[in-house]
Design a protein around this motif. Structure first.
Motif, PDB file in Angstrom:
ATOM      1  N   GLU A  22      -6.733  -3.195   1.360  1.00 25.54           N
ATOM      2  CA  GLU A  22      -5.657  -3.759   1.034  1.00 25.54           C
ATOM      3  C   GLU A  22      -4.304  -3.903   1.778  1.00 25.54           C
ATOM      4  OE1 GLU A  22      -5.187  -1.067  -2.348  1.00 25.54           O
ATOM      5  OE2 GLU A  22      -6.230  -2.127  -3.513  1.00 25.54           O
ATOM      6  N   LEU A  23      -3.758  -4.991   1.931  1.00 27.06           N
ATOM      7  CA  LEU A  23      -2.447  -5.286   2.799  1.00 27.06           C
ATOM      8  C   LEU A  23      -1.280  -5.134   2.190  1.00 27.06           C
ATOM      9  CD1 LEU A  23      -4.243  -8.288   4.419  1.00 27.06           C
ATOM     10  CD2 LEU A  23      -4.292  -5.831   5.353  1.00 27.06           C
TER      11      LEU A  23
ATOM     12  N   MET B 258       7.975  -1.712   0.489  1.00 25.84           N
ATOM     13  CA  MET B 258       6.632  -2.305   0.593  1.00 25.84           C
ATOM     14  C   MET B 258       6.376  -3.367  -0.455  1.00 25.84           C
ATOM     15  SD  MET B 258       3.972   0.491   1.600  1.00 25.84           S
ATOM     16  CE  MET B 258       4.426   1.800   2.847  1.00 25.84           C
ATOM     17  N   ALA B 259       5.793  -4.618   0.177  1.00 24.27           N
ATOM     18  CA  ALA B 259       5.324  -5.362  -0.925  1.00 24.27           C
ATOM     19  C   ALA B 259       3.677  -5.948  -0.860  1.00 24.27           C
ATOM     20  CB  ALA B 259       6.092  -6.980  -0.453  1.00 24.27           C
ATOM     21  N   TYR B 260       3.247  -6.036  -1.709  1.00 16.94           N
ATOM     22  CA  TYR B 260       1.650  -6.012  -1.679  1.00 16.94           C
ATOM     23  C   TYR B 260       1.664  -7.689  -1.019  1.00 16.94           C
ATOM     24  CZ  TYR B 260      -3.149  -7.220  -3.342  1.00 16.94           C
ATOM     25  OH  TYR B 260      -4.290  -7.565  -3.139  1.00 16.94           O
ATOM     26  N   PHE B 261       0.521  -7.840  -0.149  1.00 18.48           N
ATOM     27  CA  PHE B 261       0.312  -9.086   0.568  1.00 18.48           C
ATOM     28  C   PHE B 261      -1.151  -9.624   0.263  1.00 18.48           C
ATOM     29  CE2 PHE B 261      -1.572 -11.633   4.084  1.00 18.48           C
ATOM     30  CZ  PHE B 261      -0.483 -12.343   4.417  1.00 18.48           C
ATOM     31  N   GLY B 262      -2.001  -8.677   0.014  1.00 16.20           N
ATOM     32  CA  GLY B 262      -3.526  -9.462  -0.245  1.00 16.20           C
ATOM     33  C   GLY B 262      -4.502  -8.255   0.040  1.00 16.20           C
ATOM     34  N   LYS B 263      -5.752  -8.741  -0.043  1.00 20.19           N
ATOM     35  CA  LYS B 263      -6.688  -7.937   0.125  1.00 20.19           C
ATOM     36  C   LYS B 263      -8.152  -8.628   0.610  1.00 20.19           C
ATOM     37  CE  LYS B 263      -8.446  -7.340  -4.587  1.00 20.19           C
ATOM     38  NZ  LYS B 263      -8.959  -6.411  -5.613  1.00 20.19           N
ATOM     39  N   PHE B 264      -8.892  -8.040   1.311  1.00 22.06           N
ATOM     40  CA  PHE B 264     -10.215  -8.543   1.441  1.00 22.06           C
ATOM     41  C   PHE B 264     -10.993  -7.660   1.701  1.00 22.06           C
ATOM     42  CE2 PHE B 264      -8.389  -7.414   5.510  1.00 22.06           C
ATOM     43  CZ  PHE B 264      -9.732  -7.140   6.441  1.00 22.06           C
TER      44      PHE B 264
ATOM     45  N   ILE C 204      -8.341   5.296   4.463  1.00 26.02           N
ATOM     46  CA  ILE C 204      -7.880   5.443   5.469  1.00 26.02           C
ATOM     47  C   ILE C 204      -6.730   4.397   5.636  1.00 26.02           C
ATOM     48  CG2 ILE C 204      -8.449   4.401   7.975  1.00 26.02           C
ATOM     49  CD1 ILE C 204     -11.334   4.844   7.267  1.00 26.02           C
ATOM     50  N   ARG C 205      -5.648   4.784   6.229  1.00 26.19           N
ATOM     51  CA  ARG C 205      -4.146   4.188   6.446  1.00 26.19           C
ATOM     52  C   ARG C 205      -4.101   3.747   7.868  1.00 26.19           C
ATOM     53  NH1 ARG C 205      -1.506   4.951   1.459  1.00 26.19           N
ATOM     54  NH2 ARG C 205      -2.442   6.900   0.154  1.00 26.19           N
ATOM     55  N   GLY C 206      -3.326   2.688   7.991  1.00 24.62           N
ATOM     56  CA  GLY C 206      -3.138   2.394   9.227  1.00 24.62           C
ATOM     57  C   GLY C 206      -2.192   1.007   9.301  1.00 24.62           C
TER      58      GLY C 206
ATOM     59  N   LEU D 211       3.229  -5.487   3.016  1.00 28.79           N
ATOM     60  CA  LEU D 211       4.267  -5.671   3.995  1.00 28.79           C
ATOM     61  C   LEU D 211       5.096  -4.758   4.073  1.00 28.79           C
ATOM     62  CD1 LEU D 211       4.896  -9.634   3.473  1.00 28.79           C
ATOM     63  CD2 LEU D 211       3.735  -8.571   5.510  1.00 28.79           C
ATOM     64  N   THR D 212       5.787  -4.304   5.246  1.00 30.99           N
ATOM     65  CA  THR D 212       6.667  -3.338   5.252  1.00 30.99           C
ATOM     66  C   THR D 212       7.920  -3.913   6.181  1.00 30.99           C
ATOM     67  OG1 THR D 212       5.903  -2.537   7.513  1.00 30.99           O
ATOM     68  CG2 THR D 212       4.858  -1.484   5.406  1.00 30.99           C
ATOM     69  N   ASP D 213       8.920  -3.069   6.136  1.00 26.47           N
ATOM     70  CA  ASP D 213      10.022  -3.755   7.052  1.00 26.47           C
ATOM     71  C   ASP D 213       9.848  -3.815   8.527  1.00 26.47           C
ATOM     72  OD1 ASP D 213      11.515  -3.400   4.709  1.00 26.47           O
ATOM     73  OD2 ASP D 213      12.251  -1.275   5.084  1.00 26.47           O
ATOM     74  N   GLY D 214       8.800  -3.035   8.885  1.00 25.93           N
ATOM     75  CA  GLY D 214       8.607  -3.282  10.299  1.00 25.93           C
ATOM     76  C   GLY D 214       7.263  -4.030  10.595  1.00 25.93           C
ATOM     77  N   GLY D 215       6.586  -4.549   9.476  1.00 25.39           N
ATOM     78  CA  GLY D 215       5.474  -5.269   9.684  1.00 25.39           C
ATOM     79  C   GLY D 215       4.467  -5.223   8.638  1.00 25.39           C
ATOM     80  N   MET D 216       3.308  -5.043   8.978  1.00 20.05           N
ATOM     81  CA  MET D 216       2.253  -4.758   7.814  1.00 20.05           C
ATOM     82  C   MET D 216       1.245  -3.563   8.051  1.00 20.05           C
ATOM     83  SD  MET D 216      -0.918  -7.568   7.119  1.00 20.05           S
ATOM     84  CE  MET D 216       0.242  -8.784   6.503  1.00 20.05           C
ATOM     85  N   SER D 217       1.077  -2.935   6.920  1.00 19.17           N
ATOM     86  CA  SER D 217       0.124  -1.847   6.988  1.00 19.17           C
ATOM     87  C   SER D 217      -0.917  -2.131   6.083  1.00 19.17           C
ATOM     88  CB  SER D 217       0.869  -0.534   6.354  1.00 19.17           C
ATOM     89  OG  SER D 217       1.056  -0.804   5.282  1.00 19.17           O
ATOM     90  N   TYR D 218      -2.107  -1.248   6.222  1.00 17.90           N
ATOM     91  CA  TYR D 218      -3.254  -1.612   5.648  1.00 17.90           C
ATOM     92  C   TYR D 218      -3.821  -0.291   4.844  1.00 17.90           C
ATOM     93  CZ  TYR D 218      -6.392   0.565   9.213  1.00 17.90           C
ATOM     94  OH  TYR D 218      -6.893   1.555   9.973  1.00 17.90           O
ATOM     95  N   ILE D 219      -4.380  -0.110   3.841  1.00 15.36           N
ATOM     96  CA  ILE D 219      -5.218   0.895   3.138  1.00 15.36           C
ATOM     97  C   ILE D 219      -6.568   0.659   2.818  1.00 15.36           C
ATOM     98  CG2 ILE D 219      -4.249   0.368   0.955  1.00 15.36           C
ATOM     99  CD1 ILE D 219      -4.569   3.392   0.452  1.00 15.36           C
ATOM    100  N   LEU D 220      -7.465   1.453   3.432  1.00 12.66           N
ATOM    101  CA  LEU D 220      -8.876   0.935   3.132  1.00 12.66           C
ATOM    102  C   LEU D 220      -9.731   2.224   2.331  1.00 12.66           C
ATOM    103  CD1 LEU D 220     -11.688   0.192   6.158  1.00 12.66           C
ATOM    104  CD2 LEU D 220     -12.095   1.795   4.475  1.00 12.66           C
ATOM    105  N   ARG D 221     -10.314   1.557   1.308  1.00 12.47           N
ATOM    106  CA  ARG D 221     -10.918   2.324   0.122  1.00 12.47           C
ATOM    107  C   ARG D 221     -11.991   2.137  -0.133  1.00 12.47           C
ATOM    108  NH1 ARG D 221      -9.334   1.768  -4.738  1.00 12.47           N
ATOM    109  NH2 ARG D 221      -8.538  -0.428  -4.351  1.00 12.47           N
ATOM    110  N   THR D 222     -13.072   3.087  -0.671  1.00  9.96           N
ATOM    111  CA  THR D 222     -14.426   2.759  -1.078  1.00  9.96           C
ATOM    112  C   THR D 222     -14.521   3.410  -2.307  1.00  9.96           C
ATOM    113  OG1 THR D 222     -15.077   4.894   0.156  1.00  9.96           O
ATOM    114  CG2 THR D 222     -15.048   2.723   1.539  1.00  9.96           C
ATOM    115  N   PRO D 223     -13.779   2.862  -3.606  1.00 10.68           N
ATOM    116  CA  PRO D 223     -14.123   3.522  -4.693  1.00 10.68           C
ATOM    117  C   PRO D 223     -15.146   3.769  -5.451  1.00 10.68           C
ATOM    118  CG  PRO D 223     -12.877   1.329  -4.838  1.00 10.68           C
ATOM    119  CD  PRO D 223     -13.207   1.601  -3.374  1.00 10.68           C
ATOM    120  N   ASN D 224     -16.142   2.937  -5.156  1.00  5.52           N
ATOM    121  CA  ASN D 224     -17.511   2.918  -5.760  1.00  5.52           C
ATOM    122  C   ASN D 224     -18.443   4.092  -5.019  1.00  5.52           C
ATOM    123  OD1 ASN D 224     -16.871   0.780  -7.389  1.00  5.52           O
ATOM    124  ND2 ASN D 224     -17.295  -0.717  -6.002  1.00  5.52           N
ATOM    125  N   HIS D 225     -18.038   4.676  -4.066  1.00  7.28           N
ATOM    126  CA  HIS D 225     -18.722   5.709  -3.403  1.00  7.28           C
ATOM    127  C   HIS D 225     -18.085   7.042  -3.477  1.00  7.28           C
ATOM    128  CE1 HIS D 225     -21.602   2.760  -1.005  1.00  7.28           C
ATOM    129  NE2 HIS D 225     -20.609   2.091  -1.765  1.00  7.28           N
TER     130      HIS D 225
END
Length: 821
Positions: free
Chosen positions: A18-19, A1-7, A62-64, A21-35
């Motif tokens: 956070e986004l 995996m390679a870090y792509f970016g975040k929004f 949340i991952r997807g 890149l994987t061998d098959g495309g792109m994955s995301y992980i959604l976090r709420t660390p302040n909560h």
């Protein structure tokens, strides 16, 4: 995996996507660390039917996967959808186009309940506004609340402000060994300065730590190994409470954190800012870089911190399509600050307007009650007469649009009748002078909007036209469908009163928990002018665009409703700009080439008396003095049972004792152990409080928390009752919830039995939920306002159905006792 970016899915950078890149495309992980409580991400996952897992920090994530598409031009684009709503287009070159976001209101409601009820359309909001009704103004905002946290951090670094040790300790920030050593040396010097100041214990410690400083630029730039840890904590301290609705106590604290930056004092010892690009936040880097470039230009070279704030407020306004702002500022009512503040504005604002096209003006603000969180000033009434004289002296300045009465609405506006009378006199001398009154924000004072208008009308001199009156909030009044409510609508329309609405701050400050009964549609359809403000949006995680989207989507305003608001905005803006132009010409003649600050200081010196000569509230008795024989501590070895029912209502609502609730209290007083439990109530000793005193029969310790000033009748009742007394730092009954938080919810576990009340009761419930110690909360299902609050924090309260609910209360009370020991 390679870090792509975040929004981010929100303005406060709480919902991070956070986004990778994987061998098959792109994955995301959604976090709420302040909560940390996890409600926000759990409710979001449920809403979008997504699985939850644990991140490396043990918090829920949340991952997807993000599917890739090819458009008609053969370009690849990754499209992230949540619940069939397009959230972002993500391009291989690194560009991320956010298409939807979560408004601060929805985020707040999601974060404080375990049973979120808004649907997807009111949670993931598309970021588009029809051009014909896009708002271009912000008529209701506050000086220290305008800039978002990242800009304040950038200003703190660029201007190299002093940052107090108190906040480093409070936020548990990390220093280098060298910084820690320098702070210890500085603290030893502070100890010497305050060794004879008369304070002791934690108050002395606070005083010393507040006066032990480090250069903020040094703290960040020479401590980059800890910047990724420190900056999110500092950012979080500059916005309102995260995990749910806040109350005014929280707002006061946030303002104190913000004052370090917005009223910053420059450090004596400066450092070079060469490595600012290594700060781990692109927005902060960009802002500091622009400030450095600005200082190299002839227009902005040598800007003061205040002037830099104005420049960036205008730039942020331009970015959101806003061309006119009116900012409330308390410094403009202070004899020692007003002239210098306006002189700085005169110097920089013409340049700012040339760059941005944004006009900034001010409302000189009077506080209805001083900030109570500053303990050494808590009992001091502001010198209102002197401040009114300052406002009269500066009223001719074109950057002064008028005045404002600000602060928590916990007193009857008629208590300030004398203040309003003086403002109306100023308006008689300056026809364009705006009088704005914060009113209708508190459901316990539903006549304040009507009484504000009436106080102004009563103060008019013979033949004087109605001044330009604006009401900030206007949320609570008499029922607008009743004869009294229809009369209010007619009066507002006929007197050309403008209502300003700030939906996000209403929700985040616990003044509105349900969006269903918001009055704005009735006002609009009654022909009342309604405009939007942000209330200092950055503090609440909003801005003018987000606020408009929330107004439209969450309140289901129609096309015609939005166009009516746009029309009202244009009328007020055009009038205000005409006033500004005419006042500028007249003021230039008054100056006749002289220095602005010198001229204004002379006018203030002529106008301001040495002694105050105005009474702004009815005279009452000093509680600490007249109840001195009953003041004692709440025992630490007993669980306090807080009973709301009598002291937590508005003056228009008297508690009617119902037999099922009386039976419940009888069951509790019969079965609770007086050695383990005590009761805590308000100061009125009416309704269920009076019944509780009768039922306890002296077997239990009972404590009343009372305001600093009480009536003779209240003092008499309290003396006859023999209850223990805790004197609040609040002067009015509506603010007592702060003292319940300080005395109980922040210090010890408790049980709350809410039987009746208005907003003061709802605030007490919210404080119990927000408190540092566990509170078991029970709410009478038939108390409408309290029940509305309880539904908003579902999962943290239990409902009282009838006397049979006593079993659940007794069971939970016993558990609290067992945990305490």
């Amino acid at each position: 995996m390679a870090y792509f970016g975040k929004f981010y899915l929100d303005k406060e950078k709480d919902i991070i996507v956070e986004l990778e890149l994987t061998d098959g495309g792109m994955s995301y992980i959604l976090r709420t660390p302040n909560h940390a409580k996890g409600n926000l991400i759990t409710n979001l996952a449920n809403l979008c039917s997504l699985p939850l897992s644990k991140g490396d920090d043990g918090l829920k994530v949340i991952r997807g996967e993000v599917p890739c598409y090819v458009d008609e031009r053969n370009r690849e684009v990754y499209v992230l959808r949540l619940a069939d709503t397009k959230v972002a287009n993500i391009y291989p070159d690194g560009e991320i186009e956010r298409k939807a976001y979560i408004p601060a209101i929805s985020k707040t409601l999601m974060s404080q309940t375990k049973d979120y009820r808004l649907d997807v359309k009111k949670t993931l909001v598309k970021t588009y506004i029809r051009r014909e009704y896009k708002f271009r103004t912000d008529f209701h905002t506050h000086m220290s609340a305008n800039l978002d946290a990242d800009l304040l951090i950038a200003i703190g670094v660029y201007h190299q402000i002093r940052y107090p040790l108190y906040y480093i300790k409070k936020l548990k920030l990390r220093c280098t060994d060298g910084q820690r050593q320098r702070l210890e040396e500085a603290r030893r010097e502070a100890v010497k300065r305050f060794e004879n100041c008369g304070l002791s214990g934690k108050y002395l410690t606070r005083k010393i730590d507040d006066n032990t400083f480090i250069n903020f630029a040094d703290f960040i730039l020479n401590n980059l190994e800890n910047a990724a840890f420190n900056i999110p904590k500092i950012r979080a301290s500059l916005t309102i409470l995260k995990d749910g609705q806040a109350v005014f106590t929280n707002l006061e604290k946030v303002y104190l954190y913000r004052y370090v930056f917005t009223k910053g004092v420059i450090s004596d010892e400066k450092i070079e800012l060469k490595n600012y690009r290594d700060i781990p936040d692109a927005d902060i880097i960009s802002a500091i870089g622009q400030m450095i470039l600005d200082d190299e230009s002839p227009e902005y070279k040598g800007l003061s911190l205040f002037q830099n704030k104005l420049l960036w407020i205008a730039r942020c306004a331009k970015k959101r399509g806003v061309s006119y702002l009116e900012i409330s500022d308390t410094s403009l009512a202070k004899p020692e600050a007003a002239a210098h503040t306006l002189a700085q504005a005169h110097d920089v604002l013409p340049k700012v307007e040339r760059e941005t096209g944004v006009t900034i003006r001010f409302l000189a603000a009077l506080r209805r009650i001083p900030l109570t969180i500053v303990r050494d000033k808590a009992g001091a009434l502001e010198d209102t007469q002197r401040q009114l004289c300052v406002i009269r002296a500066i009223a001719a300045d074109p950057y002064v649009a008028g005045s404002d009465i600000v602060g928590e609405e916990i007193n009857d506006i008629r208590d300030l009748r004398a203040v309003i009378e003086e403002l109306v006199k100023i308006a008689s001398e300056h026809r364009e002078f705006v009088i704005r009154i914060h009113a209708g924000e508190n459901d316990g004072l539903r006549d304040n909007v009507a009484n504000s208008l009436e106080c102004v009308r009563e103060a008019l001199a013979e033949g004087q036209p109605m001044p330009r009156l604006r009401i900030g909030h206007g949320l609570y009044t008499a029922n607008l469908r009743s004869a009294k409510g229809r009369q209010l609508i007619d009066s507002l329309r006929e007197n050309l009163v403008v209502l300003e609405f700030q939906l996000t701050s209403n929700v985040r400050l616990n003044n509105l928990s349900s969006l269903e009964n918001h009055p704005i549609r009735q006002y609009l359809r009654g022909g009342v002018f309604c405009v939007q403000g942000t209330d200092g949006g950055a503090l609440y995680g909003t801005d003018s665009i987000d606020e408009q989207l929330a107004l439209e989507r969450l309140l289901d305003l129609s096309y015609d409703d939005m166009c009516a608001m746009k029309h009202a905005e244009e009328v007020v803006r055009e009038t205000s700009m005409h006033d500004y132009t005419e006042k500028t010409k007249a003021f230039d003649k008054l100056l006749n080439g002289s220095d602005v600050e010198k001229y204004l200081n002379e006018k203030i010196a002529e106008a301001v008396p040495e002694k105050a000569a105005i009474v702004i509230a009815p005279q009452k008795l000093d509680s600490a003095e007249c109840l001195s024989g009953q003041i004692r501590e709440i025992p630490t070895d007993k669980v306090p049972v807080v009973v709301l029912g009598g002291s937590f209502n508005s003056n228009r609502h008297a508690t009617r004792v119902k037999e099922p609730m009386l039976e419940l209290l009888r069951e509790l007083t019969d079965r609770l152990d007086p050695e383990r439990f005590c009761f805590v109530i308000g100061n009125r000793l009416t309704g269920y409080e009076r019944e509780l005193l009768n039922l306890t029969g002296g077997r239990f310790e009972v404590f009343a928390i009372v305001p600093t000033r009480i009536t003779a009748a209240e003092a008499s009742r309290l003396k006859k009752s023999g209850v223990g007394v805790r004197v609040s730092i609040e002067p009015t009954r509506m603010g007592l919830y702060k003292s319940f938080a300080y005395e109980i919810f922040k210090r010890r576990p408790s049980v709350v039995i809410a039987l009746d009340g208005n907003s003061a009761g709802a605030n007490t419930i919210q404080e119990a939920k927000n408190g540092k110690r566990e509170a078991r909360i029970f709410v009478n299902r038939r108390a409408r306002i309290l029940c509305e609050k309880a539904r908003a924090i579902q999962g943290y309260v239990s409902f009282i159905e009838d006397k049979n609910s006593a079993e659940a209360i007794l069971r939970d009370a016993q558990r609290v006792w067992e945990k305490m020991i």
